[in-house]
Design an enzyme around this catalytic site. Structure first.
Site, PDB file in Angstrom:
ATOM      1  N   ASP A 127     -67.055  36.116  29.230  1.00 53.01           N
ATOM      2  CA  ASP A 127     -67.342  37.265  28.368  1.00 53.01           C
ATOM      3  C   ASP A 127     -67.558  36.848  26.910  1.00 53.01           C
ATOM      4  O   ASP A 127     -67.283  35.705  26.527  1.00 53.01           O
ATOM      5  CB  ASP A 127     -66.214  38.307  28.478  1.00 53.01           C
ATOM      6  CG  ASP A 127     -64.817  37.705  28.366  1.00 53.01           C
ATOM      7  OD1 ASP A 127     -64.686  36.540  27.944  1.00 53.01           O
ATOM      8  OD2 ASP A 127     -63.847  38.400  28.691  1.00 53.01           O
ATOM      9  N   ASN A 146     -53.367  45.511  30.657  1.00 50.94           N
ATOM     10  CA  ASN A 146     -53.719  46.688  31.470  1.00 50.94           C
ATOM     11  C   ASN A 146     -54.381  46.294  32.790  1.00 50.94           C
ATOM     12  O   ASN A 146     -54.945  47.141  33.482  1.00 50.94           O
ATOM     13  CB  ASN A 146     -54.637  47.631  30.681  1.00 50.94           C
ATOM     14  CG  ASN A 146     -55.979  46.984  30.315  1.00 50.94           C
ATOM     15  OD1 ASN A 146     -56.224  45.827  30.657  1.00 50.94           O
ATOM     16  ND2 ASN A 146     -56.833  47.722  29.643  1.00 50.94           N
ATOM     17  N   HIS A 159     -56.938  44.159  33.140  1.00 50.42           N
ATOM     18  CA  HIS A 159     -58.364  43.810  33.114  1.00 50.42           C
ATOM     19  C   HIS A 159     -58.557  42.322  33.375  1.00 50.42           C
ATOM     20  O   HIS A 159     -57.688  41.502  33.087  1.00 50.42           O
ATOM     21  CB  HIS A 159     -59.056  44.288  31.834  1.00 50.42           C
ATOM     22  CG  HIS A 159     -58.784  43.525  30.577  1.00 50.42           C
ATOM     23  ND1 HIS A 159     -58.505  44.135  29.380  1.00 50.42           N
ATOM     24  CD2 HIS A 159     -58.771  42.190  30.314  1.00 50.42           C
ATOM     25  CE1 HIS A 159     -58.354  43.217  28.445  1.00 50.42           C
ATOM     26  NE2 HIS A 159     -58.499  42.039  28.980  1.00 50.42           N
ATOM     27  N   GLU A 199     -62.592  46.616  32.175  1.00 56.72           N
ATOM     28  CA  GLU A 199     -61.497  47.508  31.836  1.00 56.72           C
ATOM     29  C   GLU A 199     -61.233  48.492  32.978  1.00 56.72           C
ATOM     30  O   GLU A 199     -62.099  48.708  33.837  1.00 56.72           O
ATOM     31  CB  GLU A 199     -61.862  48.288  30.569  1.00 56.72           C
ATOM     32  CG  GLU A 199     -62.042  47.414  29.322  1.00 56.72           C
ATOM     33  CD  GLU A 199     -60.717  47.013  28.679  1.00 56.72           C
ATOM     34  OE1 GLU A 199     -59.719  46.828  29.408  1.00 56.72           O
ATOM     35  OE2 GLU A 199     -60.681  46.861  27.447  1.00 56.72           O
TER      36      GLU A 199
HETATM   37  C1  GLP Z   1     -59.018  39.241  26.589  1.00 61.62           C
HETATM   38  C2  GLP Z   1     -60.126  38.522  27.404  1.00 61.62           C
HETATM   39  C3  GLP Z   1     -59.661  38.222  28.793  1.00 61.62           C
HETATM   40  C4  GLP Z   1     -58.249  37.672  28.717  1.00 61.62           C
HETATM   41  C5  GLP Z   1     -57.307  38.762  28.290  1.00 61.62           C
HETATM   42  C6  GLP Z   1     -55.898  38.277  27.998  1.00 61.62           C
HETATM   43  O1  GLP Z   1     -59.360  40.486  26.126  1.00 61.62           O
HETATM   44  N1  GLP Z   1     -61.366  39.218  27.500  1.00 61.62           N
HETATM   45  O2  GLP Z   1     -60.559  37.309  29.416  1.00 61.62           O
HETATM   46  O3  GLP Z   1     -57.839  37.220  29.975  1.00 61.62           O
HETATM   47  O4  GLP Z   1     -57.816  39.526  27.239  1.00 61.62           O
HETATM   48  O5  GLP Z   1     -55.832  37.543  26.843  1.00 61.62           O
HETATM   49  P1  GLP Z   1     -54.579  36.637  26.484  1.00 61.62           P
HETATM   50  O6  GLP Z   1     -54.620  35.494  27.431  1.00 61.62           O
HETATM   51  O7  GLP Z   1     -54.804  36.212  25.063  1.00 61.62           O
HETATM   52  O8  GLP Z   1     -53.372  37.478  26.667  1.00 61.62           O
END
Ligand code: GLP
Length: 241
Positions: free
Chosen positions: A67, A136, A138, A143
């Site tokens: 992403d 959440n 995702h 989402e």
């Molecule tokens: C972000 C990314 C995800 C990631 C998630 C958790 O928004 N788009 O790919 O897995 O949130 O992030 P983190 O590992 O910093 O908690």
């Protein structure tokens, strides 16, 4: 779904790096689906260390990232393109020409998403997809919603994700409101999935991932249907089970 329990973040990172290292060793020109965020950062550090010990060669590896934020130049220090160079690509012998991140600056979202899906297909699909998980539930930036997404698409970030990601920006108003993400179908078509989850703020999402009813309201639950999904989680992330 295979669960590997790690004591803490460091152990989780070492285990995840060994799984990715095995993939690179078995298929030197494999396609790795990569993720950003704090969850995989330690995994990249371990992979860099293995590379520096002479154990891994990334010269033929190809990558596609999950992403990217809409509206951030690849040179912006909070773009995912920048993250990947800073935390991983610039420290190993990967050919940057073989690395791909969705283009958040392409003014035509539909064209960009179609281009990205075609690119994944042209590479022969993804051998191993690394995933983090949002609080959440995702995955990528898919989402919670009424349906599971198919291919790459542009999405509006939920308030909870804006809140979760504001720590990287000067204020919540600076967090981009939209992102482009591989869809659930793209992720599910990866031949193997490796999801890393660390910390108590992921405990509810991990509980849903491992034991919840499959629902687009908790996008990660679809991974229960994947034939080869490995979850590496630390004690804090498993604390709701
Ligand atoms: C972000 C990314 C995800 C990631 C998630 C958790 O928004 N788009 O790919 O897995 O949130 O992030 P983190 O590992 O910093 O908690």
């Amino acid at each position: 779904m295979r669960l590997i329990r790690a004591k803490d973040y460091d152990e989780l990172s070492a285990i995840a790096a060994r799984v990715i290292g095995a993939q690179v060793t078995l298929k030197p020109n494999c396609v790795l689906g990569l993720a950003t965020g704090s969850s995989p950062e330690g995994t990249y550090k371990e992979l860099i260390a293995a590379y520096n010990r002479g154990e891994l060669d990334f010269s033929q590896v190809r990558t596609v990232n999950l992403d990217e934020y809409v509206g951030l130049e690849p040179t912006h220090d909070q773009s995912y393109a920048y993250f990947m160079r800073d935390r991983f690509f610039d420290h190993v012998n990967i050919d940057l020409k073989n690395t791909n991140v969705p283009d958040g600056m392409n003014p035509d979202p539909a064209a960009e998403c179609a281009r990205y899906d075609a690119l994944i297909q042209s590479m022969g699909g993804i051998d191993l997809q690394l995933l983090g998980i949002g609080p959440n539930g995702h995955i990528g930036f898919n989402e919670p919603g009424d349906t599971f997404s198919l291919g790459t698409q542009q999405i509006k970030l939920t308030q909870s994700t804006l809140e979760a990601n504001k720590r990287f920006f000067a204020s919540i108003d600076d967090v981009p409101t939209h992102a482009r993400t591989m869809g659930i179908r793209d992720i599910m078509q990866a031949r193997r999935i490796l999801l890393v989850a660390s910390g108590e703020n992921k405990a509810q999402a991990v509980k849903g991932l491992l034991t919840g009813a499959i629902s687009p309201q908790m996008p990660c639950t679809i991974l229960q249907y994947h034939p080869d999904c490995i979850v590496v989680a630390d004690e804090a992330a498993l604390s709701a089970l």
